[in-house]
Design a protein around this motif. Structure first.
Motif, short mmCIF file in Angstrom:
data_model
loop_
_atom_site.label_atom_id
_atom_site.label_comp_id
_atom_site.label_asym_id
_atom_site.label_seq_id
_atom_site.Cartn_x
_atom_site.Cartn_y
_atom_site.Cartn_z
N ASN A 169 0.81 -1.22 0.00
CA ASN A 169 0.00 0.00 0.00
C ASN A 169 0.84 1.27 0.00
O ASN A 169 0.30 2.37 0.07
CB ASN A 169 -0.92 0.02 1.22
CG ASN A 169 -1.94 -1.10 1.20
OD1 ASN A 169 -2.09 -1.79 0.20
ND2 ASN A 169 -2.62 -1.30 2.31
N TRP A 170 2.15 1.12 -0.07
CA TRP A 170 3.05 2.27 0.03
C TRP A 170 3.36 2.80 -1.36
O TRP A 170 4.35 2.45 -1.99
CB TRP A 170 4.32 1.87 0.76
CG TRP A 170 5.25 3.00 1.10
CD1 TRP A 170 6.49 3.24 0.57
CD2 TRP A 170 5.04 4.05 2.05
NE1 TRP A 170 7.06 4.35 1.14
CE2 TRP A 170 6.19 4.87 2.05
CE3 TRP A 170 3.99 4.39 2.91
CZ2 TRP A 170 6.32 6.00 2.87
CZ3 TRP A 170 4.11 5.50 3.72
CH2 TRP A 170 5.26 6.30 3.70
N HIS A 171 2.45 3.64 -1.90
CA HIS A 171 2.66 4.19 -3.24
C HIS A 171 1.93 5.52 -3.36
O HIS A 171 1.05 5.85 -2.57
CB HIS A 171 2.19 3.21 -4.32
CG HIS A 171 0.80 2.68 -4.11
ND1 HIS A 171 -0.32 3.46 -4.23
CD2 HIS A 171 0.37 1.45 -3.77
CE1 HIS A 171 -1.39 2.73 -3.99
NE2 HIS A 171 -1.01 1.52 -3.70
N ASP A 172 2.30 6.28 -4.38
CA ASP A 172 1.84 7.65 -4.50
C ASP A 172 0.49 7.77 -5.20
O ASP A 172 -0.15 6.77 -5.55
CB ASP A 172 2.90 8.51 -5.21
CG ASP A 172 3.17 8.05 -6.65
OD1 ASP A 172 2.36 7.26 -7.20
OD2 ASP A 172 4.18 8.49 -7.22
N ARG A 173 0.05 9.01 -5.40
CA ARG A 173 -1.26 9.30 -5.99
C ARG A 173 -1.44 8.66 -7.36
O ARG A 173 -2.51 8.12 -7.68
CB ARG A 173 -1.45 10.81 -6.13
CG ARG A 173 -2.28 11.43 -5.04
CD ARG A 173 -2.37 12.93 -5.26
NE ARG A 173 -1.20 13.62 -4.73
CZ ARG A 173 -0.86 14.86 -5.01
NH1 ARG A 173 -1.59 15.56 -5.86
NH2 ARG A 173 0.19 15.42 -4.46
N VAL B 120 -8.07 11.28 -7.80
CA VAL B 120 -7.31 11.20 -6.55
C VAL B 120 -6.67 12.56 -6.33
O VAL B 120 -5.78 12.96 -7.08
CB VAL B 120 -6.22 10.10 -6.60
CG1 VAL B 120 -5.53 9.97 -5.25
CG2 VAL B 120 -6.80 8.76 -7.04
N HIS B 121 -7.12 13.29 -5.32
CA HIS B 121 -6.55 14.61 -5.09
C HIS B 121 -6.11 14.78 -3.63
O HIS B 121 -6.67 14.17 -2.72
CB HIS B 121 -7.53 15.72 -5.49
CG HIS B 121 -8.73 15.83 -4.62
ND1 HIS B 121 -9.88 15.10 -4.83
CD2 HIS B 121 -8.98 16.61 -3.53
CE1 HIS B 121 -10.79 15.41 -3.92
NE2 HIS B 121 -10.26 16.31 -3.11
N SER B 122 -5.11 15.61 -3.45
CA SER B 122 -4.51 15.79 -2.13
C SER B 122 -5.23 16.85 -1.31
O SER B 122 -5.63 17.90 -1.84
CB SER B 122 -3.04 16.20 -2.28
OG SER B 122 -2.45 16.44 -1.00
N ILE B 123 -5.41 16.55 -0.02
CA ILE B 123 -5.88 17.56 0.94
C ILE B 123 -4.88 17.67 2.09
O ILE B 123 -5.23 18.08 3.20
CB ILE B 123 -7.29 17.23 1.48
CG1 ILE B 123 -7.32 15.84 2.14
CG2 ILE B 123 -8.33 17.33 0.37
CD1 ILE B 123 -8.61 15.58 2.93
N ALA B 124 -3.62 17.32 1.80
CA ALA B 124 -2.59 17.29 2.84
C ALA B 124 -2.43 18.63 3.54
O ALA B 124 -2.09 18.69 4.73
CB ALA B 124 -1.27 16.83 2.26
N ASP B 125 -2.66 19.73 2.81
CA ASP B 125 -2.47 21.04 3.41
C ASP B 125 -3.51 21.37 4.47
O ASP B 125 -3.35 22.35 5.21
CB ASP B 125 -2.46 22.13 2.33
CG ASP B 125 -3.78 22.20 1.56
OD1 ASP B 125 -4.51 21.19 1.52
OD2 ASP B 125 -4.07 23.27 0.99
N ARG B 126 -4.57 20.55 4.56
CA ARG B 126 -5.62 20.78 5.57
C ARG B 126 -5.72 19.65 6.58
O ARG B 126 -6.69 19.57 7.33
CB ARG B 126 -6.98 20.95 4.88
CG ARG B 126 -7.13 22.25 4.11
CD ARG B 126 -7.22 23.44 5.05
NE ARG B 126 -7.49 24.68 4.34
CZ ARG B 126 -7.63 25.85 4.93
NH1 ARG B 126 -7.51 25.93 6.26
NH2 ARG B 126 -7.88 26.94 4.23
N ILE C 143 -8.14 12.32 -0.99
CA ILE C 143 -9.52 11.87 -1.19
C ILE C 143 -9.56 11.25 -2.58
O ILE C 143 -9.21 11.89 -3.57
CB ILE C 143 -10.52 13.04 -1.13
CG1 ILE C 143 -10.52 13.68 0.25
CG2 ILE C 143 -11.92 12.54 -1.52
CD1 ILE C 143 -11.25 12.92 1.34
N ALA C 144 -9.94 9.98 -2.64
CA ALA C 144 -10.04 9.27 -3.92
C ALA C 144 -11.49 8.91 -4.17
O ALA C 144 -12.20 8.47 -3.25
CB ALA C 144 -9.17 8.02 -3.90
N VAL C 145 -11.92 9.09 -5.41
CA VAL C 145 -13.30 8.79 -5.80
C VAL C 145 -13.27 8.02 -7.12
O VAL C 145 -12.49 8.35 -8.02
CB VAL C 145 -14.13 10.08 -6.00
CG1 VAL C 145 -15.59 9.74 -6.30
CG2 VAL C 145 -14.04 10.97 -4.76
#
Length: 295
Positions: free
Chosen positions: A211-215, A232-238, A289-291
Motif C-alpha cells: 500500500n506504500w505508493h503515490d497518488r 485522486v486529489h490531495s488535501i494534505a495542506d488541511r 480523497i479518492a473517488v
C-alpha cells in the motif's frame, strides 16, 4: 504507571504479530479509550480536516467525514457500506445529517464493533445501522448490494488495498461510488521504513508494503480494478499540520490533564516532543480523497 506498562505490553504484542489483520486489530487496542478520548466530545479517529481557525479535533474529525460524504455523493435513499469505521461516529452523523437510508459497517476490531452496535441500539437506529466484524478484502455482502462504499482513513491498513478495491467494485451497484480518505507517501521513492517518529509509527507497523505508493499509482490501481471516472486529489495542506498542532498541545491542555493521570500526560508529551522530526516526516506523507465509479 501500571497503565503505561500495560500499554507497553500491548505494543510488544502488536509488533510480534505476523498476521496482518490481527496486527491491525491489536494496533487499535494499544491505547486506552479513556486516554485517547479524554476531554473530547467524539470518538473520531481520523487526523481531521482543519479549516482556518479550527482548534478542536472533534470538529476537524467531523469535517473530514463530511468531505468524504461530499466526495461520495451521498443521497437520502443510499445504502452505504463503511469499511474500517472506527467507533462509527461518522456513520451516525451521516444517518442524522445526510439522511442516508442505511449504513453497514465492517471492522476487524471487536472493541469498535461492540461500541457502534451498542450506540445504534441506544439511539434507536439498529434498523438503519448494522455493524459487524469482517475484513475489507472479503466483504460479507452480496454482489451489487450497496450504493456507496467508503473508507475513512482506514484503507491504508487493508492487506492489500488493491484487493479491497476489487471487493468494493463487486458489492457496488452499477453506477455506485467508492470514496476513500487515505494516507500515502508523496513519492514512491520514500522508503517506508525511514519514518521513525513515534506519532507516525503506524506507517512502519500497520501499513503493508503493497500500500506504500503515490497518488498516480493509487489511481492506476483503481482503474485496474475496473473503476471509471477515477479522481485522486490531495488535501494534505488541511490535514497533517492541524493534527500535529492539536496533539502536541494536548499535554498542556488543562481539561486533558484533569481527565488522565500524570503518567499519561508525561507519555503524551514525550511522544510528541520531537517537533522538528515529526514535521519533517509529515512532509513526506500525502493525504488524499479518492473517488471512483462502478460502470
Amino acid at each position: 504507571m501500571l497503565e503505561n506498562l500495560r500499554t507497553l505490553g500491548r505494543v510488544v504484542r502488536t509488533l510480534a504479530t505476523k498476521d496482518p489483520v490481527t496486527r491491525v486489530r491489536r494496533f487499535y487496542e494499544i491505547q486506552s479509550p479513556d486516554v485517547e478520548f479524554a476531554a473530547r466530545t467524539s470518538r473520531y479517529m481520523n487526523v481531521g480536516y482543519w479549516e482556518e481557525g479550527v482548534t478542536s479535533i472533534d470538529v476537524a474529525g467531523e469535517a473530514l467525514a463530511n468531505k468524504l460524504a461530499d466526495a461520495a455523493g451521498f443521497k437520502p435513499d443510499d445504502t452505504v457500506l463503511d469499511v474500517g469505521f472506527g467507533y462509527g461516529d461518522q456513520d451516525f452523523a451521516w444517518l442524522r445529517d445526510r439522511r442516508v437510508a442505511r449504513v453497514h459497517g465492517v471492522n476487524v476490531t471487536p472493541r469498535h464493533v461492540e461500541h457502534a452496535q451498542e450506540r445504534a441500539r441506544r439511539e434507536g437506529l439498529a434498523d438503519r445501522a448494522d455493524f459487524q466484524l469482517g475484513t475489507a478484502t472479503a466483504l460479507p455482502f452480496p454482489d451489487a448490494s450497496v450504493d456507496r462504499v467508503v473508507a475513512l482513513e482506514s484503507a491504508f491498513h487493508f492487506h492489500p488495498r488493491s484487493a479491497f478495491f476489487a471487493e468494493a467494485l463487486r458489492v457496488l451497484r452499477p453506477g455506485g461510488t467508492l470514496a476513500t480518505a487515505d494516507i500515502i507517501p508523496l513519492s514512491n521513492d520514500t522508503p517506508r521504513m525511514s519514518i521513525n517518529s513515534g506519532p507516525l509509527s503506524f506507517v512502519k507497523f500497520s501499513l503493508p508494503d503493497e500500500n506504500w505508493h503515490d497518488r498516480r499509482t493509487y489511481g492506476e490501481q483503481l482503474t485496474a480494478a475496473g473503476f471509471g471516472n477515477v479522481e485522486v486529489h490531495s488535501i494534505a495542506d488541511r490535514t497533517w499540520e492541524g493534527w500535529r498542532r492539536f496533539q502536541a498541545a494536548r499535554p498542556a491542555d488543562p481539561a486533558f490533564r484533569a481527565a488522565v493521570d500524570g503518567s499519561a500526560v508525561k507519555g503524551m508529551a514525550n511522544h510528541w516532543r520531537d517537533a522538528d522530526l515529526i514535521k519533517k516526516e509529515l512532509g513526506l506523507l500525502d493525504y488524499v480523497i479518492a473517488v471512483a465509479q462502478k460502470p
